[in-house]
Motif scaffolding. Structure first.
Motif, mmCIF file in Angstrom:
data_model
loop_
_atom_site.group_PDB
_atom_site.id
_atom_site.type_symbol
_atom_site.label_atom_id
_atom_site.label_comp_id
_atom_site.label_asym_id
_atom_site.label_seq_id
_atom_site.Cartn_x
_atom_site.Cartn_y
_atom_site.Cartn_z
ATOM 1 N N ILE A 286 0.825 -1.201 0.000
ATOM 2 C CA ILE A 286 0.000 0.000 0.000
ATOM 3 C C ILE A 286 0.865 1.258 0.000
ATOM 4 N N GLU A 287 1.974 1.213 0.711
ATOM 5 C CA GLU A 287 2.890 2.357 0.699
ATOM 6 C C GLU A 287 3.398 2.644 -0.704
ATOM 7 N N SER A 288 3.609 1.587 -1.498
ATOM 8 C CA SER A 288 4.103 1.779 -2.871
ATOM 9 C C SER A 288 3.173 2.678 -3.669
ATOM 10 N N ARG B 5 4.072 7.051 -4.911
ATOM 11 C CA ARG B 5 4.099 7.606 -6.269
ATOM 12 C C ARG B 5 2.728 8.116 -6.717
ATOM 13 N N SER B 6 1.857 8.376 -5.746
ATOM 14 C CA SER B 6 0.508 8.894 -6.057
ATOM 15 C C SER B 6 -0.151 8.063 -7.152
ATOM 16 N N SER C 133 -8.130 2.575 -7.865
ATOM 17 C CA SER C 133 -7.218 1.479 -8.181
ATOM 18 C C SER C 133 -5.792 1.984 -8.302
ATOM 19 N N CYS C 134 -4.850 1.067 -8.100
ATOM 20 C CA CYS C 134 -3.435 1.382 -8.270
ATOM 21 C C CYS C 134 -2.741 0.188 -8.905
ATOM 22 N N PRO C 135 -2.482 0.232 -10.223
ATOM 23 C CA PRO C 135 -1.733 -0.850 -10.864
ATOM 24 C C PRO C 135 -0.277 -0.834 -10.379
ATOM 25 N N LEU C 136 0.188 -1.962 -9.887
ATOM 26 C CA LEU C 136 1.574 -2.039 -9.442
ATOM 27 C C LEU C 136 2.502 -2.316 -10.621
ATOM 28 N N ILE D 214 9.633 -2.865 -7.603
ATOM 29 C CA ILE D 214 9.933 -3.923 -8.571
ATOM 30 C C ILE D 214 10.329 -5.205 -7.840
ATOM 31 N N ASP D 215 11.206 -5.071 -6.855
ATOM 32 C CA ASP D 215 11.636 -6.245 -6.083
ATOM 33 C C ASP D 215 10.463 -6.870 -5.345
ATOM 34 N N LEU D 216 9.628 -6.027 -4.745
ATOM 35 C CA LEU D 216 8.472 -6.521 -3.987
ATOM 36 C C LEU D 216 7.523 -7.307 -4.882
#
Length: 330
Positions: A120-122, A126-127, A150-153, A179-181
């Motif tokens: 969630i912090e991710s 980056r808004s 929504s927030c596409p990772l 990216i690592d996560l």
């Protein structure tokens, strides 16, 4: 002025999220401690509810004895921490009564609170939150039937090779943690579901504030006559608790109205770190209509925000069958 208001609003939501997650992490740790202290049975009362479903208007806990260990999970230092190797995660799975037609299953302790926090912090860093689109004949469209955000990772399969490119590595440095996560989590989910990483779509986080919803829909593109989004499986991971009990209904659950006919359907109560898994098509590739579901809004007037993560499994390799430009981060 509008820009300052938006910044203040985002900051308020993020602070609320941080406090909420902190409370839920504490409750999770207390529940696990109670489960491990069998010698003190009866003296420990965890503040966190067990896995629950809603059937015929009644909140019911799932039978603890029905859960089985998931053997395909492995310890991952990035996700679990090196110091936790002595007490590894113990995810378990069970069939949800009434959900047999779509193999509806409940997965307990799929990811830990630390991973939830990072996910969630991710999005906040980056808004990344946007108005949630709904797929209509293969086209993403904002509709009144979906009011969530929504927030596409970041899609790790696309970005990992670029980290080794000196001309791009510096620009991607701020995104390396995400990216690592997502890559480590992709590997874990691939092992759990016994699918190749290349069949897992980019993760999508969703956020529902009180009163927000996603009306009935299907996750498979064929339901809408589209050739894209051919998703045999859906795994929905809850990233927050939405407390409910036989006395208090907090809403926010994922409901399958067609299941358990005559009893008003089957709904799953969100519980942080747990997930629900179901089939969107049968073994012959035929669409399963019982997989139509909805995101019921958290109750108006409450202060609980529902967070979850969509994990969609494609029938074909994602990179070869979708426009990868859609997953590039600006």
């Amino acid at each position: 002025m509008r820009s300052k208001s938006n910044i203040l609003f985002r900051l308020t939501i993020f602070l609320s999220f941080t406090l909420m997650i902190a409370r839920q992490i504490k409750a999770t740790e207390q529940s696990h401690t109670c489960e491990e202290n069998d010698a003190n049975e009866g003296t420990c009362q965890p503040s966190r509810a067990p896995p629950q479903i809603l059937v015929n208007g009644t909140i019911k806990p799932l039978d603890p004895s029905s859960f089985e260990n998931i053997r395909s999970f492995f310890h991952d230092n990035f996700l679990d921490g090196e110091e936790d190797r002595s007490t590894p995660i113990k995810p378990t799975i069970t069939q949800i009564p009434g959900g047999e037609s779509i193999s509806l299953k409940y997965v307990q302790d799929l990811i830990n609170p630390g991973t939830v926090l990072k996910l969630i912090e991710s999005c906040y860093k980056r808004s990344g939150w946007i108005t949630s689109p709904q797929s209509v004949k293969g086209t993403a469209t904002v509709k009144s039937t979906r009011t969530s955000r929504s927030c596409p990772l970041i899609w790790p399969q696309l970005y990992l090779p670029l980290l080794n490119d000196p001309s791009k590595a510096s620009r991607l440095a701020p995104l390396k943690d995400e990216i690592d996560l997502t890559w480590h989590l992709t590997q874990r989910i691939a092992a759990f579901l016994d699918v190749g990483e290349e069949y897992i779509e980019p993760f999508q986080l969703v956020r529902y504030q009180p009163g927000e919803f996603y009306r009935e829909h299907h996750d498979h593109g064929s339901y809408y006559g589209a050739k894209t989004e051919q998703r045999p499986l859906t795994l929905l991971i809850f990233l927050s608790d939405v407390p409910s009990s036989p006395e208090v209904d907090g809403g926010g659950y994922t409901k399958f109205r067609a299941l358990d006919e005559g009893n008003g359907g089957v709904a799953v109560v969100p519980r942080m770190g747990d997930g629900v898994l179901w089939k969107n098509e049968d073994d012959k590739g035929e669409l399963l209509m019982d997989a139509v579901h909805e995101a019921v809004p958290p109750k108006d007037g409450g202060n609980v925000i529902k967070y979850a993560m969509n994990v969609w499994i494609g029938k074909k390799k994602i990179k070869e069958n979708m426009d990868v430009s859609a997953y590039r981060t600006r």
